[in-house]
Design an enzyme around this catalytic site. Sequence first.
Site, PDB file in Angstrom:
ATOM      1  N   LYS A 101       0.866  -1.194   0.000  1.00 12.22           N
ATOM      2  CA  LYS A 101       0.000   0.000   0.000  1.00 12.22           C
ATOM      3  C   LYS A 101       0.891   1.228   0.000  1.00 12.22           C
ATOM      4  O   LYS A 101       1.999   1.204   0.530  1.00 12.22           O
ATOM      5  CB  LYS A 101      -0.869   0.008   1.257  1.00 12.22           C
ATOM      6  CG  LYS A 101      -2.081   0.899   1.149  1.00 12.22           C
ATOM      7  CD  LYS A 101      -3.167   0.176   0.404  1.00 12.22           C
ATOM      8  CE  LYS A 101      -4.491   0.871   0.447  1.00 12.22           C
ATOM      9  NZ  LYS A 101      -5.566  -0.060   0.039  1.00 12.22           N
TER      10      LYS A 101
HETATM   11  N1  GLU Z   1      -7.211   0.200  -3.374  1.00 12.23           N
HETATM   12  C1  GLU Z   1      -7.991  -0.965  -3.636  1.00 12.23           C
HETATM   13  C2  GLU Z   1      -8.057  -1.847  -2.399  1.00 12.23           C
HETATM   14  O1  GLU Z   1      -7.912  -1.375  -1.301  1.00 12.23           O
HETATM   15  C3  GLU Z   1      -7.534  -1.701  -4.870  1.00 12.23           C
HETATM   16  C4  GLU Z   1      -6.144  -2.244  -4.826  1.00 12.23           C
HETATM   17  C5  GLU Z   1      -5.637  -2.784  -6.155  1.00 12.23           C
HETATM   18  O2  GLU Z   1      -6.390  -2.889  -7.093  1.00 12.23           O
HETATM   19  O3  GLU Z   1      -4.443  -3.091  -6.180  1.00 12.23           O
HETATM   20  O4  GLU Z   1      -8.334  -3.016  -2.493  1.00 12.23           O
END
Ligand code: GLU
Length: 411
Positions: A101
């Site tokens: 993240k």
């Molecule tokens: N931000 C989204 C989540 O929290 C998508 C993450 C992604 O597609 O890598 O799942």
Amino acid sequence: MHAFEQYQARVTRAATLLGLTDAQVTRLMTPDRVIEKQLSVDLADGHHEFPAYRVQFNNARGPYKGGIRFHPAADLDEVKALAAMMAIKCAVVNIPLGGGKGGVTFDPRTYAKEDVHAVARAWARAFATDIGPDKDVPAPDVYTNSEIMDVMLAEYESVTGTKAPATFTGKSLGAGGLEGRDTATAMGGVYVLEAYLAERGIDHNDMKVAVHGFGNAGATVAMLLYDRGFKIVGIADSKTALISDEGLDPHVFHVAKERGESLIEAARDHVALEIGLPDEVLTMDTDVLVPAALDNVIAPGKGVAEELTAKVVLELANGPTTAEADAILRERKIDVIPDVLANAGGVAVSYLEWKQNQTETHKTREQVNTELKAIMTKAWSEVSQFAKEHNETYRDAAYALAITKILGAQT
Ligand code: GLU
């Protein structure tokens, strides 16, 4: 409890259930890599330094994967917790990716588009050596979107001198994005909710739904459920709640917001609705509650866990329910379809986009949704079966299953 402590509390419960060793627990609680940088950017109102992060939590099952959020409250603890949850999420939906993240402590809502793009370019430059298609693949998250991914990809490709669209997912179609990625988080949640209701033989017609959050996930889920015959009795963005026993047509409010109107402005011609504060939708009279905004909205102290009337909570946001509130909801026999399952449709379709970019094939929206439905329904069956067999909540079941998969892949 801080966000990472929430994650730790969940892993601790699953560890007891699975009888894990201390070494295994430590492994699950320790990120592989925490990268912190300071972005130095010149914006229209002057020079700024913004703290920026990427946490690469675990790649036992595949490259690190997870979004980048731009938010004034984003900090390392939160990004670390969200990175850990991404590893769990990818394992829950059986995709071969790990958990990562990113974030920038920055409020894009107070800046013009060009300034936000400048921050996006600065992030891509700062983290260019840390990411890549087989290493770490970012995507959109809170207050970032396909446009930001396109800007980041262009900057990444110019800095590295490569052509590598699979470095980012959630891009626009023109930049290698996938049809259906825009609605995937909400659509995945709908598929899981439908599977949950079907398992109980519940007819969803006119079932009441309250949605907290009216960004991409919140507005889309409200429209998808409305189109399927659910009754949307409450919606809320970060400023206003609109509540109506007779039901609201979320399409109308979505169109108005796209035109730049606020929910209050959009509500002016509607007589049969009440206007309130956003958090009122959390405890209003409803069958289904969909938290689709930020974390910690269902927390003790705010009275929400004690007072909410929904029979089932579908967590489209990440971390909307605290570990303490989990215990209250468990006691009150309110089912929670946890974030790591309910909102995993986003990353599941990111996986399809990532694969498409590497094979240069093309999938239609229908094909994407069919694959998404299969992924989500399978994940639901596994979680639901485990929960039944062990008499655990869906969250504990999802964590236990995911942890087993992650530890099984760990070398
Ligand atoms: N931000 C989204 C989540 O929290 C998508 C993450 C992604 O597609 O890598 O799942």
